[in-house]
Design an enzyme around this catalytic site. Structure first.
Site, PDB file in Angstrom:
ATOM      1  N   CYS A 123      19.233  16.353  67.399  1.00  0.00           N
ATOM      2  CA  CYS A 123      17.917  15.569  68.372  1.00  0.00           C
ATOM      3  C   CYS A 123      18.112  14.385  68.601  1.00  0.00           C
ATOM      4  CB  CYS A 123      16.576  15.686  67.839  1.00  0.00           C
ATOM      5  SG  CYS A 123      16.084  18.293  67.115  1.00  0.00           S
ATOM      6  N   HIS A 173       9.792  17.641  66.039  1.00  0.00           N
ATOM      7  CA  HIS A 173      10.342  19.592  66.567  1.00  0.00           C
ATOM      8  C   HIS A 173      10.207  20.586  65.732  1.00  0.00           C
ATOM      9  CE1 HIS A 173      13.396  21.695  68.682  1.00  0.00           C
ATOM     10  NE2 HIS A 173      14.447  21.521  67.543  1.00  0.00           N
ATOM     11  N   HIS A 205      10.634  25.521  65.113  1.00  0.00           N
ATOM     12  CA  HIS A 205      11.247  26.027  65.754  1.00  0.00           C
ATOM     13  C   HIS A 205      10.223  27.806  66.270  1.00  0.00           C
ATOM     14  CE1 HIS A 205      15.837  25.026  65.779  1.00  0.00           C
ATOM     15  NE2 HIS A 205      15.700  24.190  65.858  1.00  0.00           N
ATOM     16  N   GLU A 250     -11.390  25.047  72.289  1.00  0.00           N
ATOM     17  CA  GLU A 250     -12.418  24.315  71.306  1.00  0.00           C
ATOM     18  C   GLU A 250     -10.715  23.401  71.139  1.00  0.00           C
ATOM     19  OE1 GLU A 250     -14.935  21.268  69.560  1.00  0.00           O
ATOM     20  OE2 GLU A 250     -14.852  23.212  71.535  1.00  0.00           O
TER      21      GLU A 250
END
Length: 243
Positions: free
Chosen positions: A90, A108, A110, A131
């Site tokens: 990443c 990040h 999953h 809200e």
């Protein structure tokens, strides 16, 4: 690259990025967001500007400060590479968020809620009239302070969805296209994969991530009831499935 770069990760301050990433990785593992070594976090040091990145292949609940990669925030060259570990795939995506979104941190995960929403929705995840939407940044600014304002509860929250690729670094081009098409977005969902969330600080990114996960979970339940998550407030009864 310095051979004695451990000074970059040695700190007794629990808010230091090397320590905080470990704390958050454990929390995210407990939330079932980052299991099986999946997911990742990167935090920019507020004083030095160095970028701290969780490594690839290390179980999130067992992450230690000495596992951290450290990247120069200007040249994007590695300042510290932990022995025997691989950088997160990443990393190019994190760097793009730092460079083009002025991010202070990127999360990040999953998340099952993100993956499920990516199966339900097309090019965008949309939800309104909740809200929790008030935790998400908008495209508006306070005219007196210039600060970014958050969405109102009855606004529509829109998160783009991009297609997954065989390798995470191949998501960089689709991510850049998303930056152009959705300049005010604070997250992107990757279909059948997970979600990337960024913010000006790790505190903001964490709040946005938590709020979005709540909204995605709610959207899945609304979908199960036959209610479009972005339907107008007060119109829900028109859509509820009759059993």
């Amino acid at each position: 690259m310095p051979t004695d770069a451990d000074y970059l990760i040695d700190s007794q301050d629990p808010r230091h990025p090397a320590n905080l990433i470990c704390t958050l990785c454990k929390q995210f593992f407990d939330f079932n967001w980052c299991t099986g070594t999946g997911g990742g976090i990167s935090i920019k040091h507020p004083q030095t500007g160095h970028l701290y990145v969780a490594p690839s292949g290390v179980q999130k609940e067992q992450m230690k400060p000495h596992d951290m990669f450290v990247v120069d925030g200007k040249s994007y060259e590695y300042l510290r590479i932990p022995p025997g570990l691989k950088p997160s795939a990443c990393t190019p995506l994190f760097n793009a968020c730092y460079k083009y979104k002025s991010a202070g941190a990127i999360v990040h995960t999953h998340s099952l809620n993100a993956v499920t929403c990516s199966l339900i929705f097309g090019q965008e995840f949309r939800i309104r009239g909740v809200e929790q939407i008030k935790a998400i940044p908008s495209d508006r600014k306070d005219p007196s302070t210039g600060k970014v304002l958050n969405l109102n509860w009855d606004d529509t929250c829109v998160i783009p969805i991009i297609e997954n690729r065989p390798h995470e670094d191949q998501l960089e081009d689709p991510l850049m296209e998303t930056f152009e098409k959705y300049p005010h977005a604070c997250a992107v969902i990757v279909r059948r994969h997970g979600i990337f969330v960024w913010g000006p600080t790790i505190e903001k990114a964490k709040v946005i991530n938590e709020a979005l996960d709540y909204l995605m979970e709610l959207a899945v339940k609304m979908h199960q009831l036959g209610i479009p998550p972005d339907c107008s407030v007060g119109q829900e009864s028109k859509y509820i499935s009759k059993h």
